[in-house]
Motif scaffolding. Structure first.
Motif, PDB file in Angstrom:
ATOM      1  N   UNK A  26       0.135  -3.861   0.095  1.00 51.51           N
ATOM      2  CA  UNK A  26      -0.148  -2.551  -0.496  1.00 51.51           C
ATOM      3  C   UNK A  26      -0.501  -1.558   0.594  1.00 51.51           C
ATOM      4  N   UNK A  27      -0.097  -0.316   0.378  1.00 56.16           N
ATOM      5  CA  UNK A  27      -0.397   0.752   1.323  1.00 56.16           C
ATOM      6  C   UNK A  27      -1.157   1.865   0.630  1.00 56.16           C
ATOM      7  N   UNK A  28      -2.177   2.386   1.296  1.00 53.78           N
ATOM      8  CA  UNK A  28      -2.876   3.572   0.824  1.00 53.78           C
ATOM      9  C   UNK A  28      -2.349   4.761   1.620  1.00 53.78           C
ATOM     10  N   UNK A  29      -2.004   5.815   0.903  1.00 55.34           N
ATOM     11  CA  UNK A  29      -1.352   6.968   1.513  1.00 55.34           C
ATOM     12  C   UNK A  29      -2.214   8.204   1.349  1.00 55.34           C
ATOM     13  N   UNK A  30      -2.380   8.955   2.428  1.00 51.50           N
ATOM     14  CA  UNK A  30      -3.083  10.227   2.383  1.00 51.50           C
ATOM     15  C   UNK A  30      -2.037  11.326   2.277  1.00 51.50           C
ATOM     16  N   UNK A  31      -1.820  11.896   1.070  1.00 47.52           N
ATOM     17  CA  UNK A  31      -0.763  12.893   0.905  1.00 47.52           C
ATOM     18  C   UNK A  31      -1.066  14.232   1.568  1.00 47.52           C
ATOM     19  N   UNK A  32      -2.309  14.435   1.979  1.00 49.87           N
ATOM     20  CA  UNK A  32      -2.660  15.671   2.684  1.00 49.87           C
ATOM     21  C   UNK A  32      -2.325  15.553   4.170  1.00 49.87           C
ATOM     22  N   UNK A  33      -2.780  14.464   4.791  1.00 44.77           N
ATOM     23  CA  UNK A  33      -2.482  14.240   6.201  1.00 44.77           C
ATOM     24  C   UNK A  33      -1.089  13.651   6.407  1.00 44.77           C
ATOM     25  N   UNK A  34      -0.515  13.123   5.319  1.00 44.16           N
ATOM     26  CA  UNK A  34       0.801  12.488   5.348  1.00 44.16           C
ATOM     27  C   UNK A  34       0.831  11.335   6.353  1.00 44.16           C
ATOM     28  N   UNK A  35      -0.109  10.421   6.140  1.00 46.68           N
ATOM     29  CA  UNK A  35      -0.177   9.217   6.963  1.00 46.68           C
ATOM     30  C   UNK A  35      -0.769   8.085   6.138  1.00 46.68           C
ATOM     31  N   UNK A  36      -0.475   6.858   6.546  1.00 45.97           N
ATOM     32  CA  UNK A  36      -0.992   5.678   5.877  1.00 45.97           C
ATOM     33  C   UNK A  36      -2.428   5.441   6.346  1.00 45.97           C
ATOM     34  N   UNK A  37      -3.287   5.128   5.404  1.00 43.65           N
ATOM     35  CA  UNK A  37      -4.727   5.041   5.694  1.00 43.65           C
ATOM     36  C   UNK A  37      -5.069   3.687   6.297  1.00 43.65           C
ATOM     37  N   UNK A  38      -5.736   3.739   7.464  1.00 40.55           N
ATOM     38  CA  UNK A  38      -6.308   2.544   8.102  1.00 40.55           C
ATOM     39  C   UNK A  38      -5.304   1.409   8.254  1.00 40.55           C
ATOM     40  N   UNK A  39      -4.095   1.735   8.733  1.00 34.66           N
ATOM     41  CA  UNK A  39      -3.078   0.701   8.924  1.00 34.66           C
ATOM     42  C   UNK A  39      -2.162   1.142  10.062  1.00 34.66           C
ATOM     43  N   UNK A  40      -2.570   0.820  11.276  1.00 37.67           N
ATOM     44  CA  UNK A  40      -1.824   1.261  12.457  1.00 37.67           C
ATOM     45  C   UNK A  40      -0.403   0.705  12.469  1.00 37.67           C
ATOM     46  N   UNK A  41      -0.253  -0.555  12.095  1.00 32.02           N
ATOM     47  CA  UNK A  41       1.079  -1.154  12.094  1.00 32.02           C
ATOM     48  C   UNK A  41       1.993  -0.437  11.103  1.00 32.02           C
ATOM     49  N   UNK A  42       1.506  -0.179   9.902  1.00 27.95           N
ATOM     50  CA  UNK A  42       2.319   0.508   8.905  1.00 27.95           C
ATOM     51  C   UNK A  42       2.681   1.919   9.364  1.00 27.95           C
ATOM     52  N   UNK A  43       1.745   2.609   9.996  1.00 26.63           N
ATOM     53  CA  UNK A  43       2.026   3.960  10.482  1.00 26.63           C
ATOM     54  C   UNK A  43       3.095   3.973  11.568  1.00 26.63           C
ATOM     55  N   UNK A  44       3.303   2.870  12.255  1.00 27.11           N
ATOM     56  CA  UNK A  44       4.338   2.818  13.287  1.00 27.11           C
ATOM     57  C   UNK A  44       5.736   2.938  12.677  1.00 27.11           C
ATOM     58  N   UNK A  45       5.849   2.720  11.361  1.00 26.14           N
ATOM     59  CA  UNK A  45       7.136   2.833  10.684  1.00 26.14           C
ATOM     60  C   UNK A  45       7.423   4.255  10.209  1.00 26.14           C
ATOM     61  N   UNK A  46       6.516   5.188  10.462  1.00 21.73           N
ATOM     62  CA  UNK A  46       6.736   6.572  10.045  1.00 21.73           C
ATOM     63  C   UNK A  46       7.727   7.290  10.947  1.00 21.73           C
TER      64      UNK A  46
END
Length: 456
Positions: free
Chosen positions: A424-444
């Motif tokens: 599961x991923x938590x998403x910050x729609x304001x900052x447009x980034x995945x919350x507290x998940x560095x690995x997942x953010x690498x896929x942006x």
């Protein structure tokens, strides 16, 4: 900014009916140095010609003249130009390198139907060259690519239409669906289900010689350098005339290196309408949960462990938590289309039907006059290209703007990331980034291959 070129009033009103009313009489943004003929129609070029490339070109010849084509496959380039000549009596200038199209001062707008991994590079460079852009869906391969396109649209003031044609066409079924919701016909929405079909995996696909006429290195472009792969069996029906199993023409949709599978391909249509109906076109989900999914190959750290088989999901059920805690279910099961569930009823819509009791009730209790037009923002255009050309006149953004498209597509991108990582991923729609998940953010984002970076 490029010098506007006026469009003949008669042609403009014929081509652009459906958007802007009196404002359509304003001039539209042609390139600097363009001819000032009062009878001239907008001049288009298409980049990426197979299948959808010809489809959008064919539908647009009613409104625009096509002066140039570009495709890295000489066979596709020649066949498409023959179709254009048969329909219009004229051929377009043909190029292997799309940059030669962008260098031309007589091109007002480009239509892009290259594979998804090429969309952002061509779109950005086209806008910087002073062209308006119509680009096929899904617009991007990553979320950060969407942010870059938004930045360049704002910077250049170019008009940008995304090819999510369900917003304009299909007998207005999807517009009527949204009008039903806005008129309260199903009460408060409790759940939305987007059925977008499953897919199949592939056998092992061997590396073989590149077909004559195809510039494979250019086809790969920003994507990693790999062998061309194909099996002898040919594809039938739409997308036919090419190998059924390959990492190139048509089947590229089944590889994360070039696309996002069914999640992005059909999701870009139905998740778009669902998001629009929910009034979430300027935000998005705050959580993505992969309830179930099947990948055709083994994965490690979010990447396929093999390079000779399709690697996008074959089955899936994704739950996106939308504003107001409304669940959006994206599933490979059931009918292709969108099911809206509300406190007062439910109905289903796809390209072939709009069905359910709230729809049946329209016979005795029709929608208010102008309800569909209110959804669209004015009289509904004849087709998606007409809406694009109207926007070129008003210099407003068209019905499928990049901002709402990217917000919707973020849901699809996040669903794919959640599947690839299995969590599961938590998403910050304001900052447009995945919350507290560095690995997942690498896929942006993704790194372009050397020599194929975006020319800024």
């Amino acid at each position: 900014m490029p010098v506007p070129r006026p469009l003949d009033r008669r042609h403009f009103l014929q081509a652009a009916t459906g958007l802007g009313g009196v404002a359509m009489l304003s001039s539209w943004g042609g390139p600097a140095g363009a001819a000032q003929s009062p009878n001239e129609r907008p001049v288009f070029a298409t980049i990426g010609l197979r299948n959808q490339g010809w489809t959008i070109t064919n539908k647009s010849t009613k409104f625009a003249d096509f002066a140039a084509f570009a495709d890295v496959d000489a066979n596709v380039l020649g066949a498409t130009n023959a179709k254009l000549e048969k329909k219009t009596g004229k051929k377009a200038d043909g190029y292997e390198d799309y940059r030669k199209v962008l260098d031309r001062d007589d091109i007002d707008a480009v239509m892009i139907a290259a594979p998804d991994h090429w969309h952002t590079k061509i779109s950005v460079e086209a806008m910087l060259a002073g062209k308006d852009v119509y680009c096929e869906k899904p617009l991007t391969l990553t979320i950060d690519e969407g942010k870059l396109i938004e930045k360049i649209v704002k910077q250049t003031g170019r008009v940008f239409q995304v090819g999510t044609m369900q917003r304009t066409e299909n007998n207005q079924r999807f517009l009527k669906a949204i009008a039903l919701i806005r008129d309260g016909r199903i009460g408060v929405i409790r759940k939305v289900t987007c059925g977008i079909n499953g897919a199949t995996g592939s056998p092992v696909i061997p590396a073989v010689d590149v077909p004559e006429g195809l510039n494979w290195d250019s086809w790969l472009g920003p994507a990693p350098k790999v062998d061309y792969r194909a099996l002898p069996e040919m594809r039938k029906g739409y997308g036919g005339g090419v190998p059924r199993y390959t990492n190139c023409h048509y089947a590229w949709r089944n590889w994360y290196e070039y696309s996002g599978g069914q999640m992005n391909d059909w999701g870009a249509h139905h998740v778009d309408i669902a998001t629009w109906a929910l009034g979430a076109a300027d935000t998005g989900p705050n959580k993505i949960t992969p309830v179930s999914y099947s990948l055709p190959v083994d994965y490690e750290n979010g990447y396929s462990t093999v390079e000779n088989q399709y690697n996008t999901p074959t089955k899936f059920e994704i739950h996106a938590n939308m504003p107001g805690d409304i669940p959006m279910v994206i599933t490979s099961e059931g009918d292709n289309g969108i099911l809206f569930d509300g406190t007062k009823g439910r109905f289903f819509v796809n390209r072939g039907k709009l069905a359910g009791k709230p729809v049946e009730d329209l016979e005795s209790n029709p929608l208010p006059e102008g309800a569909v037009e209110d959804v669209y923002g004015g009289p509904v255009s004849e087709n998606h290209t007409a809406n694009f050309i109207a926007a070129m006149g008003t210099r407003d953004q068209p019905i499928s703007d990049v901002w709402s498209h990217n917000r919707m597509l973020e849901t699809c991108h996040l669903a794919n990331i959640a599947i690839r990582l299995g969590r599961e991923l938590k998403w910050d729609p304001t900052q447009r980034e995945i919350v507290d998940d560095e690995q997942a953010n690498s896929f942006l984002s993704r790194e372009s291959r050397k020599g194929y970076e975006i020319n800024m």
